[in-house]
Design a protein around this motif. Structure first.
Motif, PDB file in Angstrom:
ATOM      1  N   ARG A 162      -1.216  15.765-101.430  1.00 39.84           N
ATOM      2  CA  ARG A 162      -1.838  15.996-100.129  1.00 39.84           C
ATOM      3  C   ARG A 162      -2.577  17.321-100.204  1.00 39.84           C
ATOM      4  O   ARG A 162      -1.967  18.351-100.496  1.00 39.84           O
ATOM      5  N   LEU A 163      -3.878  17.271 -99.976  1.00 42.28           N
ATOM      6  CA  LEU A 163      -4.715  18.452-100.157  1.00 42.28           C
ATOM      7  C   LEU A 163      -5.496  18.732 -98.882  1.00 42.28           C
ATOM      8  O   LEU A 163      -6.153  17.845 -98.338  1.00 42.28           O
ATOM      9  N   TYR A 220       4.043  23.517 -94.481  1.00 44.44           N
ATOM     10  CA  TYR A 220       2.751  23.016 -94.942  1.00 44.44           C
ATOM     11  C   TYR A 220       2.600  21.521 -94.670  1.00 44.44           C
ATOM     12  O   TYR A 220       1.511  21.053 -94.325  1.00 44.44           O
ATOM     13  N   ILE A 221       3.681  20.784 -94.822  1.00 41.77           N
ATOM     14  CA  ILE A 221       3.625  19.353 -94.512  1.00 41.77           C
ATOM     15  C   ILE A 221       3.288  19.156 -93.035  1.00 41.77           C
ATOM     16  O   ILE A 221       2.459  18.315 -92.673  1.00 41.77           O
ATOM     17  N   VAL A 270      -2.361  22.701-101.478  1.00 39.20           N
ATOM     18  CA  VAL A 270      -2.078  21.404-102.089  1.00 39.20           C
ATOM     19  C   VAL A 270      -0.571  21.187-102.084  1.00 39.20           C
ATOM     20  O   VAL A 270       0.185  22.063-102.516  1.00 39.20           O
ATOM     21  N   ILE A 271      -0.148  20.023-101.601  1.00 39.74           N
ATOM     22  CA  ILE A 271       1.273  19.662-101.609  1.00 39.74           C
ATOM     23  C   ILE A 271       1.454  18.557-102.645  1.00 39.74           C
ATOM     24  O   ILE A 271       0.772  17.536-102.594  1.00 39.74           O
ATOM     25  N   ARG A 295       7.531  18.827-103.256  1.00 40.32           N
ATOM     26  CA  ARG A 295       8.326  19.724-104.096  1.00 40.32           C
ATOM     27  C   ARG A 295       7.632  21.051-104.373  1.00 40.32           C
ATOM     28  O   ARG A 295       8.280  22.026-104.770  1.00 40.32           O
ATOM     29  N   MET A 296       6.325  21.075-104.196  1.00 40.33           N
ATOM     30  CA  MET A 296       5.575  22.275-104.543  1.00 40.33           C
ATOM     31  C   MET A 296       4.310  22.355-103.705  1.00 40.33           C
ATOM     32  O   MET A 296       3.643  21.347-103.477  1.00 40.33           O
ATOM     33  N   VAL A 297       3.996  23.563-103.255  1.00 38.49           N
ATOM     34  CA  VAL A 297       2.737  23.812-102.562  1.00 38.49           C
ATOM     35  C   VAL A 297       1.987  24.892-103.326  1.00 38.49           C
ATOM     36  O   VAL A 297       2.565  25.931-103.670  1.00 38.49           O
ATOM     37  N   THR A 298       0.726  24.644-103.617  1.00 39.65           N
ATOM     38  CA  THR A 298      -0.129  25.642-104.247  1.00 39.65           C
ATOM     39  C   THR A 298      -1.139  26.124-103.220  1.00 39.65           C
ATOM     40  O   THR A 298      -1.815  25.315-102.589  1.00 39.65           O
TER      41      THR A 298
END
Length: 276
Positions: A107-108, A241-242, A214-215, A219-222
């Motif tokens: 997801r961006l 972020y979600i 970016v998700i 598990r990780m967000v950049t």
């Protein structure tokens, strides 16, 4: 568990498995030197590094969850762009590609530029030129980003993009090239496992488009800031972020409405080209 303890534990698990360091590093999509630095506590591994190493070793899901959680103890990792440039921007593309190969959902959210996975070669060059790269590094980085785009055609993945309308209008390339870039977005949006949405300027908003993020697989967000890339792995922060992504998702247009908006902006660029 501190860095030294985590590194020692990873080394012990690898030794117990009977697998050589080179084989584990290759399967974990990292260099043997990086694995060595992690095992000897000279480099703090990210949660993604630990997960890839443990997957390569072949441990149980329970063990993997335990040590990945330990890696998340330092929930946020920041790497300055100047350091990434020194290492090699093309290697950054390889690292991103490795993450995208392993994920099942992306997801961006992007309020500033066309997302890298959707960029045309000309647009990529325009974005990268601001980094003052050598021609060789520029070519390798462009090629690396284009290679990453193969993930768009992997039907086993769910790829969801939200961009704001100004992204479609922000002209960093000539009008004709920008029109081609919008054609690219429209084309990719027709893939069954790809969802591209645009947040229109005319729709009332209840949140702020602070920055791109970016998700990957919850598990990780950049996060990309002006000076650095920030990686977030704490589940509580990922949840923020979600929530932000889902809020903009509701405000965005998709399907035929999105294609109509993109076509309208594209036609405007073509008219600019005709009038010079």
């Amino acid at each position: 568990m501190n860095r030294a303890q985590l590194g020692a534990a990873l080394r012990a698990l690898r030794m117990a498995s009977g697998k050589e360091a080179k084989a584990v590093a290759r399967s974990a999509l990292m260099s043997p030197s990086k694995l060595s630095k992690i095992e000897n506590a000279r480099l703090a591994p990210s949660a993604a590094d630990v997960e890839r190493i443990l997957t390569a070793i072949g441990v149980s899901d329970e063990v993997k969850a335990e040590y990945t959680a330990a890696a998340r103890a330092s929930a946020t990792e920041t790497t300055a762009w100047r350091l990434l440039k020194r290492i090699g921007t093309h290697k950054g593309q390889q690292a991103a590609g490795a993450l995208e190969a392993q994920m099942s959902m992306l997801r961006l959210f992007q309020p500033a530029l066309v997302p890298g996975l959707l960029q045309t070669p000309e647009y990529i060059r325009a974005v990268l030129r601001r980094h003052s790269l050598s021609e060789d590094t520029l070519i390798r980085t462009v090629n690396g980003r284009l290679e990453r785009q193969s993930v768009l055609y992997d039907g086993t993945k769910s790829l969801r993009f939200i961009i704001t309308e100004p992204v479609l209008r922000w002209r960093i390339v000539p009008p004709q090239v920008m029109a081609a870039q919008l054609d690219r977005i429209a084309s990719v949006s027709r893939l069954p496992h790809v969802d591209i949405r645009v947040v229109p300027l005319g729709v009332r908003q209840y949140d702020f488009a602070n920055h791109a993020f970016v998700i990957r697989d919850d598990r990780m967000v950049t996060v990309e800031t002006v000076h650095a890339e920030v990686v977030v792995t704490d589940p509580r922060d990922i949840g923020l972020y979600i929530g932000k992504f889902e809020g903009f998702e509701q405000a965005a247009v998709s399907g035929d409405d999105m294609l109509t908006l993109v076509a309208k902006i594209r036609d405007g660029f073509l008219r600019q080209q005709e009038t010079g």
